[in-house]
Write a protein that holds these residues in place. Structure first.
Motif, mmCIF file in Angstrom:
data_model
loop_
_atom_site.group_PDB
_atom_site.id
_atom_site.type_symbol
_atom_site.label_atom_id
_atom_site.label_comp_id
_atom_site.label_asym_id
_atom_site.label_seq_id
_atom_site.Cartn_x
_atom_site.Cartn_y
_atom_site.Cartn_z
ATOM 1 N N UNK A 78 4.578 -0.022 17.837
ATOM 2 C CA UNK A 78 3.385 0.430 17.112
ATOM 3 C C UNK A 78 3.709 1.572 16.165
ATOM 4 N N UNK A 79 4.733 2.340 16.472
ATOM 5 C CA UNK A 79 5.123 3.446 15.598
ATOM 6 C C UNK A 79 5.502 2.949 14.207
ATOM 7 N N UNK A 80 5.952 1.700 14.104
ATOM 8 C CA UNK A 80 6.353 1.141 12.805
ATOM 9 C C UNK A 80 5.178 0.514 12.065
ATOM 10 N N UNK A 81 4.379 -0.322 12.770
ATOM 11 C CA UNK A 81 3.329 -1.027 12.031
ATOM 12 C C UNK A 81 2.054 -0.198 11.856
ATOM 13 N N UNK A 82 2.014 1.001 12.436
ATOM 14 C CA UNK A 82 0.870 1.884 12.204
ATOM 15 C C UNK A 82 1.172 2.980 11.180
ATOM 16 N N UNK A 83 2.347 2.911 10.557
ATOM 17 C CA UNK A 83 2.691 3.869 9.500
ATOM 18 C C UNK A 83 1.663 3.882 8.366
ATOM 19 N N UNK A 84 1.093 2.722 7.965
ATOM 20 C CA UNK A 84 0.085 2.764 6.893
ATOM 21 C C UNK A 84 -1.059 3.741 7.164
ATOM 22 N N UNK A 85 -1.457 3.898 8.423
ATOM 23 C CA UNK A 85 -2.522 4.836 8.736
ATOM 24 C C UNK A 85 -2.052 6.279 8.585
ATOM 25 N N UNK A 86 -0.780 6.528 8.907
ATOM 26 C CA UNK A 86 -0.254 7.873 8.809
ATOM 27 C C UNK A 86 -0.126 8.375 7.382
ATOM 28 N N UNK A 87 0.068 7.460 6.437
ATOM 29 C CA UNK A 87 0.195 7.872 5.028
ATOM 30 C C UNK A 87 -0.905 7.220 4.188
ATOM 31 N N UNK A 88 -2.067 7.013 4.805
ATOM 32 C CA UNK A 88 -3.176 6.372 4.096
ATOM 33 C C UNK A 88 -3.619 7.182 2.879
ATOM 34 N N UNK A 89 -3.597 8.514 3.003
ATOM 35 C CA UNK A 89 -4.063 9.351 1.887
ATOM 36 C C UNK A 89 -3.178 9.208 0.646
ATOM 37 N N UNK A 90 -1.850 9.385 0.755
ATOM 38 C CA UNK A 90 -1.028 9.187 -0.437
ATOM 39 C C UNK A 90 -1.009 7.735 -0.922
ATOM 40 N N UNK A 91 -1.127 6.791 0.011
ATOM 41 C CA UNK A 91 -1.165 5.386 -0.379
ATOM 42 C C UNK A 91 -2.392 5.115 -1.255
ATOM 43 N N UNK A 92 -3.548 5.596 -0.776
ATOM 44 C CA UNK A 92 -4.782 5.417 -1.555
ATOM 45 C C UNK A 92 -4.706 6.176 -2.870
ATOM 46 N N UNK A 93 -4.076 7.365 -2.843
ATOM 47 C CA UNK A 93 -3.957 8.151 -4.060
ATOM 48 C C UNK A 93 -3.176 7.432 -5.140
ATOM 49 N N UNK A 94 -2.107 6.729 -4.755
ATOM 50 C CA UNK A 94 -1.319 5.967 -5.723
ATOM 51 C C UNK A 94 -2.123 4.816 -6.334
ATOM 52 N N UNK A 95 -3.138 4.372 -5.604
ATOM 53 C CA UNK A 95 -4.000 3.297 -6.111
ATOM 54 C C UNK A 95 -5.182 3.844 -6.894
#
Length: 457
Positions: A263-280
């Motif tokens: 889970x530590x690998x496939x839950x990474x999107x939640x950990x960096x959701x803010x910068x991910x959304x910012x790039x979009x």
């Protein structure tokens, strides 16, 4: 393995002992009986009590965590202190998981849960005292988190004691889906409460949930003796050593823990959701949508997976599903838009339903008197692994696009999942028309009566 709730006996079979050939089998249903329903699970008074108590405490914890993080930032204007506050679930959970979870084995589990709730009520109540220094508030929050592992271990073990057979996986599906809903709703509610009122009402609500939870458990959960009874109980350090030897000394348990920690690998999107959304080009709403999509995928798929798929098939599909949960994230290397990213994250977490099969298989291999310590070790490892993964992903997102970080995390996780799936394939019996033959052959080698697989796989 949210993580995670577990037992030492297969119905109709002798106890499984780590390190034996017999322990390489899997727990399967002893008869082709009709599968239970979610209604039957909720019909058990003890489970209802534990579930309501969990919902109250979990919602209160999210309210308090968000409120205190915002309060610390408002007073200090320090992003570092705010991050330290929000990270309160990392170090304390590791220490509590390793050294305090064993209390759920050495003491009566109801007493452990009630005691943890009352202590946390006092600690959160202390946060409500006016003019408490920020350092003291952060310290109190860490102390509250330190008491979470023994409570979780006692609750998880109690759920397994209250529910037998296929009712237990259904109960874990309910708990897992509840956790995901609470993570999203609790965080949103925490921000709303603080925005409309202040941080103190959220902290007061958290304190109230601990009080109600303690009352519910005290009068709604039957008293049982300590699971690890006897005069030759090991010391806390000795119990920790025994737990490590049990969990990591057995190949099957080691593989199951590894599958849980993915889970530590496939839950990474939640950990960096803010910068991910910012790039979009998105803001807070986009961040919330990305996190909600991830949680929603598993919240919907896990109950369906548990209800519609038989126990043997769940075990067989566990490895491929773990691979898919990670591998699907590699698609983000194409830098999809917000809607497509939500779909990818939801699909990835939908395959995370394999965690329920891993949890159940883990439970069936752990003796009752060692469940608490085993739960604590498995959960502490997952929490710490997620914290490290989020920190590394955040650092990497400073250098490369967040979508690339997510893709790399998914790719690395898929490779590790592939190795674990191959190892598990050699431990679990085939499913289908050859299953009976396999189990019969195993029975002839061990001299035991074969365990009949459920009719529906």
């Amino acid at each position: 393995m949210a993580i995670g709730d577990w037992s030492s006996r297969m119905r109709g079979a002798e106890p499984c002992r780590p390190g034996t050939e017999k322990n390489k089998g899997v727990a399967v249903s002893p008869s082709p009986a009709r599968r239970p329903s979610f209604r039957e699970v909720f019909a058990v008074p003890e489970f209802r009590t534990l579930w309501v108590s969990y919902v109250l405490s979990a919602v209160g914890d999210r309210l308090a965590l968000v409120a205190l993080t915002l309060l610390v930032y408002d007073r200090s204007r320090s992003p570092f202190l705010a991050a330290v506050t929000f990270a309160s679930g990392l170090v304390p959970y590791l220490v509590g998981g390793m050294f305090l979870s064993g209390l759920a084995d050495r003491l009566p589990r109801r007493s452990v849960m009630v005691g943890c709730d009352l202590l946390r009520l006092l600690l959160v109540g202390a946060m409500l005292i006016p003019a408490v220094p920020l350092a003291a508030m952060i310290g109190l929050l860490y102390a509250v988190t330190l008491l979470q592992p023994p409570f979780d271990a006692a609750r998880s073990a109690s759920v397994r004691e209250a529910l037998e057979g296929e009712r237990y996986p259904l109960a874990m599906a309910i708990m897992g889906s509840t956790t995901r809903v609470v993570l999203v709703a609790g965080s949103a509610a925490g921000g709303l409460v603080v925005a409309l009122f202040s941080a103190r009402p959220a902290l007061a609500a958290d304190a109230a949930t601990f009080a109600v939870s303690a009352l519910l458990i005290r009068f709604g959960v039957p008293a049982r003796k300590a699971a690890a009874s006897g005069e030759d109980q090991p010391s806390p350090l000795g119990q920790l050593t025994e737990g490590i030897r049990l969990v990591f000394g057995d190949p099957a348990l080691r593989t199951l823990v590894g599958l849980g920690w993915l889970a530590a690998f496939y839950e990474v999107p939640e950990g960096i959701a803010a910068p991910y959304a910012g790039r979009l080009g998105g803001g807070a709403v986009a961040v919330g949508l990305l996190i909600a999509a991830s949680q929603l995928g598993a919240a919907i798929s896990t109950p369906l997976f548990t209800k519609k798929i038989g126990p043997l098939t769940r075990l067989t599909w566990m490895g491929p599903m773990a691979i898919l949960a990670c591998a699907i994230l590699a698609v983000t290397v194409l830098r999809p838009n917000l809607v497509a990213s939500m779909g990818i994250f939801a699909l990835s977490n939908s395959f995370a339903m394999y965690q329920l099969a891993a949890n159940t298989a883990f439970v069936e291999r752990i003796p009752n008197e060692k469940r608490g310590q085993a739960f604590g070790l498995a959960t502490a490892g997952l929490i710490v692994g997620q914290g490290i993964a989020f920190a590394l992903a955040g650092a990497a997102a400073e250098v490369v696009p967040p979508s690339t970080v997510v893709a790399l995390s998914g790719g690395i996780g898929a490779v590790i999942a592939g190795g674990l799936a191959i190892r598990w394939r050699g431990m679990s019996p085939a499913v289908g028309r050859h299953t009976a033959r396999h189990l019969g052959r195993e029975a002839s080698l061990t001299g035991q009566t074969p365990i009949h697989a459920a009719r529906s796989n």
